[in-house]
Design a protein around this motif. Structure first.
Motif, PDB file in Angstrom:
ATOM      1  N   THR A   3      -4.055  90.508 -12.372  1.00 24.61           N
ATOM      2  CA  THR A   3      -3.643  89.251 -11.747  1.00 24.61           C
ATOM      3  C   THR A   3      -4.801  88.376 -11.306  1.00 24.61           C
ATOM      4  N   HIS A  37       0.509  73.279  -5.496  1.00 25.46           N
ATOM      5  CA  HIS A  37      -0.206  74.252  -6.329  1.00 25.46           C
ATOM      6  C   HIS A  37       0.783  75.292  -6.830  1.00 25.46           C
ATOM      7  N   ALA A  38       0.972  75.338  -8.135  1.00 28.89           N
ATOM      8  CA  ALA A  38       1.936  76.268  -8.716  1.00 28.89           C
ATOM      9  C   ALA A  38       1.459  77.706  -8.558  1.00 28.89           C
ATOM     10  N   ARG A  39       2.398  78.589  -8.310  1.00 24.40           N
ATOM     11  CA  ARG A  39       2.064  80.002  -8.206  1.00 24.40           C
ATOM     12  C   ARG A  39       1.744  80.567  -9.583  1.00 24.40           C
ATOM     13  N   PRO A  40       0.865  81.575  -9.640  1.00 24.32           N
ATOM     14  CA  PRO A  40       0.565  82.176 -10.942  1.00 24.32           C
ATOM     15  C   PRO A  40       1.775  82.923 -11.495  1.00 24.32           C
ATOM     16  N   THR A  57      -6.379  88.633  -8.510  1.00 28.00           N
ATOM     17  CA  THR A  57      -6.394  88.484  -7.068  1.00 28.00           C
ATOM     18  C   THR A  57      -6.003  89.811  -6.432  1.00 28.00           C
ATOM     19  N   GLY A  80      -0.993  74.469 -15.423  1.00 20.93           N
ATOM     20  CA  GLY A  80      -1.746  73.256 -15.154  1.00 20.93           C
ATOM     21  C   GLY A  80      -0.820  72.055 -15.096  1.00 20.93           C
ATOM     22  N   ASP A  94       1.967  88.039 -21.554  1.00 18.75           N
ATOM     23  CA  ASP A  94       0.720  87.896 -20.806  1.00 18.75           C
ATOM     24  C   ASP A  94       0.088  89.250 -20.524  1.00 18.75           C
ATOM     25  N   ALA A 128      -2.727  87.050 -15.316  1.00 22.56           N
ATOM     26  CA  ALA A 128      -1.965  85.995 -14.657  1.00 22.56           C
ATOM     27  C   ALA A 128      -2.195  84.661 -15.354  1.00 22.56           C
ATOM     28  N   TYR A 129      -1.106  83.910 -15.524  1.00 19.81           N
ATOM     29  CA  TYR A 129      -1.181  82.570 -16.104  1.00 19.81           C
ATOM     30  C   TYR A 129      -0.981  81.556 -14.985  1.00 19.81           C
ATOM     31  N   ARG A 130      -1.916  80.616 -14.901  1.00 24.42           N
ATOM     32  CA  ARG A 130      -1.846  79.598 -13.849  1.00 24.42           C
ATOM     33  C   ARG A 130      -1.513  78.259 -14.482  1.00 24.42           C
TER      34      ARG A 130
END
Length: 228
Positions: free
Chosen positions: A220, A23-26, A222, A55, A48, A51-53
């Motif tokens: 973010t 799972h890539a970090r944001p 979170t 894919g 940005d 936060a960009y997550r």
């Protein structure tokens, strides 16, 4: 695994991100824009505001992270047109030129040579572009030091509307948003040293710890503890 080093392009950073965790970090807002290479395509990461997550599956990424406000001149597009977006470089530059650059990166061979080749692309573009507005560089430095937007604008001799317009072009958003993002980065850097959240809030320019918590959540998605 993520690694970075300073670029020969003033203020820029070269970085690589190797496939690792499933799972890539944001990617958190930082006031910057990036030129990206994933082994097949050249892309641009716009500024940005959240936060960009990433894919997709694990992939090796190579990038040049430009100093805040400098990328639009190099790329030839206002930052606000790319806000919160990832776009193909061929959407911004002539397709034949992008294909030529992509072929050069594929031929580089090793990750280190690929990073050098990507840096050379950025350096060549910078050499052919207008210099970065020194007033905007002063603006970044002042806001990163926690100085108020209005007082900074007055010191630079810029009216509120002019400052906002120039900020949209250079950063993708207004100076108040830039100040919030730079303050977030200051807080994250301090919290990573083990500083308590209350002291982090005070030293980074927040009214109190709840204010810090709200800003982290808004920018973010979170909490500060989860980020750390």
């Amino acid at each position: 695994m993520y690694a970075q080093r300073p670029s020969r392009l003033p203020g820029a950073v070269l970085w690589t991100n190797e496939p690792g965790a499933p799972h890539a970090r944001p990617v958190l807002p930082d006031g910057c824009m990036d030129l990206l290479w994933n082994g097949d395509r050249l892309l641009v990461a716009g500024p940005d505001t959240r936060a960009y997550r990433p894919g997709g599956g694990p992939a090796r990424w190579t990038g040049v992270r430009f100093f805040p406000g400098t990328a639009p001149t190099l790329l030839g597009v206002p930052a606000h047109e790319l806000k919160d977006r990832r776009v193909e470089l061929s959407d911004l530059w002539q397709a034949p030129e992008v294909r030529r650059l992509a072929a050069r990166l594929r031929a580089a061979g090793t990750p280190a040579r690929t990073l050098d080749a990507l840096e050379n692309i950025a350096l060549a573009r910078a050499a052919a572009s207008d210099p970065f507005d020194p007033l905007l560089r002063e603006l970044v430095a002042a806001l990163d030091a926690g100085r108020p937007v209005a007082a900074t604008a007055d010191r630079l001799g810029l009216g509120a509307r002019q400052l906002h317009r120039r900020s949209l072009t250079a950063f993708g958003y207004g100076p108040k948003t830039l100040a919030r993002i730079l303050r977030l980065q200051r807080a994250l850097a301090l919290a990573r040293t083990g500083t308590s959240f209350a002291l982090t809030a005070a030293r980074s320019g927040y009214a109190d710890q709840p204010h810090l918590s709200r800003e982290v959540r808004q920018l973010t998605g979170t909490t500060l503890a989860e980020l750390l």
